[in-house]
Design a protein around this motif. Structure first.
Motif, short mmCIF file in Angstrom:
data_model
loop_
_atom_site.label_atom_id
_atom_site.label_comp_id
_atom_site.label_asym_id
_atom_site.label_seq_id
_atom_site.Cartn_x
_atom_site.Cartn_y
_atom_site.Cartn_z
N ILE A 189 61.63 54.35 68.40
CA ILE A 189 61.06 55.65 68.03
C ILE A 189 60.04 55.39 66.92
N LEU A 190 58.81 55.80 67.16
CA LEU A 190 57.74 55.64 66.17
C LEU A 190 57.33 57.03 65.68
N GLY A 191 57.43 57.25 64.38
CA GLY A 191 57.04 58.53 63.80
C GLY A 191 55.77 58.38 62.97
N PHE A 192 54.83 59.31 63.19
CA PHE A 192 53.59 59.31 62.42
C PHE A 192 53.28 60.75 62.01
N ARG A 193 52.36 60.86 61.03
CA ARG A 193 51.94 62.20 60.66
C ARG A 193 51.14 62.86 61.79
N SER A 194 50.24 62.07 62.40
CA SER A 194 49.39 62.64 63.45
C SER A 194 48.89 61.50 64.35
N HIS A 195 48.24 61.88 65.44
CA HIS A 195 47.70 60.90 66.39
C HIS A 195 46.79 59.90 65.68
N SER A 196 45.93 60.40 64.79
CA SER A 196 44.94 59.53 64.16
C SER A 196 45.59 58.48 63.25
N GLU A 197 46.83 58.67 62.87
CA GLU A 197 47.51 57.69 62.01
C GLU A 197 48.45 56.78 62.79
N SER A 198 48.43 56.87 64.12
CA SER A 198 49.36 56.07 64.92
C SER A 198 48.81 54.67 65.19
N PHE A 199 49.71 53.72 65.33
CA PHE A 199 49.32 52.34 65.65
C PHE A 199 50.54 51.60 66.18
N LEU A 200 50.30 50.45 66.82
CA LEU A 200 51.33 49.55 67.36
C LEU A 200 52.11 50.12 68.53
N ILE A 201 51.69 51.22 69.12
CA ILE A 201 52.49 51.82 70.20
C ILE A 201 52.51 50.89 71.43
N ASP A 202 51.35 50.41 71.85
CA ASP A 202 51.31 49.52 73.02
C ASP A 202 52.09 48.23 72.73
N GLU A 203 51.99 47.77 71.51
CA GLU A 203 52.67 46.51 71.16
C GLU A 203 54.19 46.66 71.29
N PHE A 204 54.75 47.75 70.79
CA PHE A 204 56.20 47.96 70.93
C PHE A 204 56.58 48.17 72.39
N SER A 205 55.68 48.74 73.20
CA SER A 205 56.00 49.04 74.60
C SER A 205 56.25 47.79 75.42
N GLN A 206 55.81 46.63 74.94
CA GLN A 206 56.11 45.37 75.65
C GLN A 206 57.61 45.07 75.66
N PHE A 207 58.35 45.66 74.74
CA PHE A 207 59.75 45.27 74.57
C PHE A 207 60.76 46.31 75.05
N GLY A 208 60.29 47.46 75.54
CA GLY A 208 61.21 48.48 76.01
C GLY A 208 60.61 49.85 75.82
N PRO A 209 61.39 50.89 76.14
CA PRO A 209 60.85 52.25 76.05
C PRO A 209 60.53 52.65 74.61
N VAL A 210 59.45 53.41 74.48
CA VAL A 210 59.00 53.86 73.16
C VAL A 210 58.82 55.38 73.21
N ARG A 211 59.32 56.08 72.22
CA ARG A 211 59.07 57.51 72.04
C ARG A 211 58.26 57.67 70.76
N VAL A 212 57.21 58.46 70.85
CA VAL A 212 56.37 58.73 69.67
C VAL A 212 56.60 60.19 69.26
N VAL A 213 56.68 60.38 67.96
CA VAL A 213 56.84 61.73 67.43
C VAL A 213 55.87 61.90 66.26
N THR A 214 55.20 63.03 66.22
CA THR A 214 54.26 63.28 65.11
C THR A 214 54.60 64.60 64.43
N ASP A 215 54.26 64.65 63.14
CA ASP A 215 54.54 65.87 62.37
C ASP A 215 53.82 67.08 62.96
N ASP A 216 52.57 66.83 63.45
CA ASP A 216 51.76 67.97 63.91
C ASP A 216 51.70 68.08 65.43
N GLY A 217 52.42 67.23 66.13
CA GLY A 217 52.46 67.32 67.59
C GLY A 217 51.20 66.84 68.29
#
Ligand code: FES
Length: 268
Positions: free
Chosen positions: A141-169
């Motif tokens: 589970i990766l939590g960020f304030r917003s889309h523009s502050e997100s990073f490493l999502i593809d990198e974590f996806s190499q190892f299993g399922p990833v859920r992203v959550v942001t403060d502003d949706g």
């Protein structure tokens, strides 16, 4: 722990204020455990400004090529100097420091839940890579304030399922890592060991949510540091249970930064 000279091989901007540095450290032969950190400063004979080293978590390590990766968020003058380094520039570093995540407590077939908030993601990336290599299933589970502050999502996806959550949706679910744990659990998420790194309010909320859960959860704490070596007591934290056998103050730089959730007080 030793002192090394490193040369920047690559630098990349991941968000408006988060930068990735890949550093060649030819003399580094020590094992580096996910969760450990290095005390870094720019190596220059002309200037030692800023004087203080900055503790930066290891985001990845390639022992065959002696390459360390650091992901740095600009949050002050010192980190701004470090984050803007370019290939060919040099840093000097002490490390690896601290006690990292207990990678070898997990065996093939165990299921790890990794929970990261913002700049807490980099050390968990290195952890996920090692756990995955050991046959451990990883859900993140990766939590960020917003889309523009997100990073490493593809990198974590190499190892299993990833859920992203942001403060502003603006990316993934709208909420925080705790609401995402609840949502994913209702959809069948199953895990045996938890690992978390992120801002203090996130860790406090996790502690409240997972209290009494019974499954071990390790958290990496961030604390203001000076020496980074266990000598100055600038990074002291109190054990959660003062009656425990190890009831003295704990040092985040030496006894941590990784602690079992519930082992120490999560305070400023
Ligand atoms: Fe000096 Fe931890 S930073 S003892």
């Amino acid at each position: 722990m030793n002192k090394y000279l490193g040369t920047i091989l690559n630098s990349a901007r991941l968000t408006s204020n988060v930068f990735k540095l890949v550093v060649s450290v030819p003399e580094l032969t020590e094992n580096v455990t996910p969760g450990q950190f290095c005390q870094i400063r720019i190596a220059t004979e002309l200037s030692h400004d800023p004087l203080l080293r900055r503790p930066i978590s290891v985001a990845d390590y390639d022992p065959t090529r002696q390459k360390l990766t650091f992901i740095i968020r600009e949050s002050g003058r010192g980190t701004k100097f470090l984050a803007r380094l370019v290939p060919g520039q040099q840093i000097d570093l002490f490390g690896p420091l601290g006690t990292g995540f207990p990678v070898h407590r997990l065996v093939k077939g165990d299921r790890a839940l990794l929970i990261a908030g913002g700049i807490g993601a980099p050390p968990l990336y290195y952890l996920a890579r090692q756990l995955h290599a050991n046959g451990v299933e990883c859900a993140t589970i990766l939590g960020f304030r917003s889309h523009s502050e997100s990073f490493l999502i593809d990198e974590f996806s190499q190892f299993g399922p990833v859920r992203v959550v942001t403060d502003d949706g603006t990316l993934g679910s709208c909420g925080n890592v705790c609401t995402e744990i609840t949502a994913w659990t209702s959809e069948g998420l199953d895990w045996t060991h938890g690992f978390a790194c992120g801002p203090l309010p996130m860790l406090q909320a996790l502690q409240a949510q997972l209290a009494g859960d019974g499954r071990p959860v390790w958290v990496s704490l961030e604390k203001r540091m000076a020496c980074g070596l266990g000598a100055c007591a600038a990074c002291t934290c109190r054990p959660a249970n003062p009656n425990s056998t190890a009831s003295g103050p704990r040092l985040v730089c030496k006894d941590g930064p990784v602690f079992l959730l519930g082992e120490v007080e999560l305070g400023e």
